[in-house]
Design an enzyme around this catalytic site. Sequence first.
Site, PDB file in Angstrom:
ATOM      1  N   TYR A 270      12.367  14.940  55.810  1.00  0.00           N
ATOM      2  CA  TYR A 270      12.147  15.983  54.802  1.00  0.00           C
ATOM      3  C   TYR A 270      12.629  17.318  55.355  1.00  0.00           C
ATOM      4  O   TYR A 270      12.348  17.659  56.511  1.00  0.00           O
ATOM      5  CB  TYR A 270      10.651  16.080  54.460  1.00  0.00           C
ATOM      6  CG  TYR A 270      10.334  17.160  53.462  1.00  0.00           C
ATOM      7  CD1 TYR A 270      10.372  16.903  52.093  1.00  0.00           C
ATOM      8  CD2 TYR A 270      10.023  18.458  53.882  1.00  0.00           C
ATOM      9  CE1 TYR A 270      10.095  17.894  51.169  1.00  0.00           C
ATOM     10  CE2 TYR A 270       9.753  19.464  52.956  1.00  0.00           C
ATOM     11  CZ  TYR A 270       9.789  19.173  51.605  1.00  0.00           C
ATOM     12  OH  TYR A 270       9.529  20.159  50.694  1.00  0.00           O
TER      13      TYR A 270
ATOM     14  N   GLU B 236      15.556  22.341  48.870  1.00  0.00           N
ATOM     15  CA  GLU B 236      14.910  21.181  49.496  1.00  0.00           C
ATOM     16  C   GLU B 236      15.839  19.978  49.524  1.00  0.00           C
ATOM     17  O   GLU B 236      16.519  19.691  48.542  1.00  0.00           O
ATOM     18  CB  GLU B 236      13.648  20.830  48.682  1.00  0.00           C
ATOM     19  CG  GLU B 236      12.869  19.653  49.206  1.00  0.00           C
ATOM     20  CD  GLU B 236      11.770  19.208  48.245  1.00  0.00           C
ATOM     21  OE1 GLU B 236      10.662  19.766  48.308  1.00  0.00           O
ATOM     22  OE2 GLU B 236      12.028  18.313  47.419  1.00  0.00           O
TER      23      GLU B 236
END
Length: 377
Positions: free
Chosen positions: A101, A189
């Site tokens: 992530y 992101e």
Amino acid sequence: MKVHEYQARDILQKAGIPVPEGGVAVTVDEALAFAVKIGFPVVLKAQVLVGGRGKAGGVKVVKTEDGLKETFEQIKALTIKGYPVEKIFVVKAIDIQKEVYMAITIDNAKDDVVLIASSAGGVDIEETAKTNPEKIQKFYLEGQRDIDEHRWVDFISNVFDGAQAQAQGTKIFQKLLDVFFQKDCTLAEINPLVVNEQGQWLAADAKMNFDDNALFRQDEVAALRDMAYEDPDEVEAKECDLSFVKLDGNVGCIVNGAGLAMGTMDIIKLLGGEPANFLDVGGSSNPEKVLNALKIILKNEKVKAVLINIFGGITRCDDIANGILEARKQLDLNVPLVVRLTGTNEEEAKELLAQNGISIFSTMREAVLKVVETVSD
Ligand code: GDP
Ligand code: MN
């Protein structure tokens, strides 16, 4: 403002971040053409501006033409968190060895930009954040625009294993940071950032949010806006230069000044009512604005009465009164208006409205009491 994954992916690619090859399709034939060009297996991915597509069945790997046709129709038939799937992104499937992530956002409480990463990336990141928060690493820029190398090693070595992966991760983070600042993002992101069998790191999913207040200098970003996800009334209000936010109640509000608009909503709630919207007509006293504001508010069928609350400083009360009278002529005003006007040219305004049978209140409390009483009848 949000953009679709395929649009965010293009931005990442232009910034030099490796991404899998792909194309966005509306029809099954388009999807098939992309798949044939890219080569099977491919991933079909629903393009909706909400997260959690994977868990909703909106992301599927397909290996054959028949599989693609069947899965395409399945995904196309989905409604994910209230949004029907209109476009499907077709991308080359990656043989994923690991999912990481990686994100950059703003920590408002700390007044800083924060880089967030986790070696446990993928669809369960929200769960990980709750149950194993120690697996989520944070790196604050501390007011800088660049990564401070002295502090960096600790952070990156907690996310990527080995010197090569850490070097790749750093490069990608630096490029993501360039995008974040250049495009006025509030969120950039990549989840997951993956590594394939050949040890190459790729952004397998991308999510980007942009600061609406910076769109005036971000033409390329503004052009990506998908109107299907915008409230049409809010879009219309923006075109009329009104600050408008739709809410759930039944008291329509027209107010001048953001502070007074918020105060008005507070008092409506305090006295037992529920505002149908936030609306700031701004400081200028163009009667046209009142007309446009009423038009937008009256489209909302929940509205049972409209409160007009004006404090005349630069705004002239008589201009507002003229706007109200003009609106009465042009629109089908099928709900009661409760008007409070005070300040510049108040007397003229009162007279104008009185001549036309509209009574006005001088204090906010009286007007709010009246409008709450009206909607509760
Ligand atoms: P999200 O659920 O909306 O975040 O959608 P993602 O694009 O992140 O996809 C969800 C999950 O699908 C990823 O975490 C991966 O596990 C899986 N996935 C996505 N792309 C690929 C791919 O190319 N190959 C494989 N094997 N899995 C993938
Ligand atoms: Mn994802």
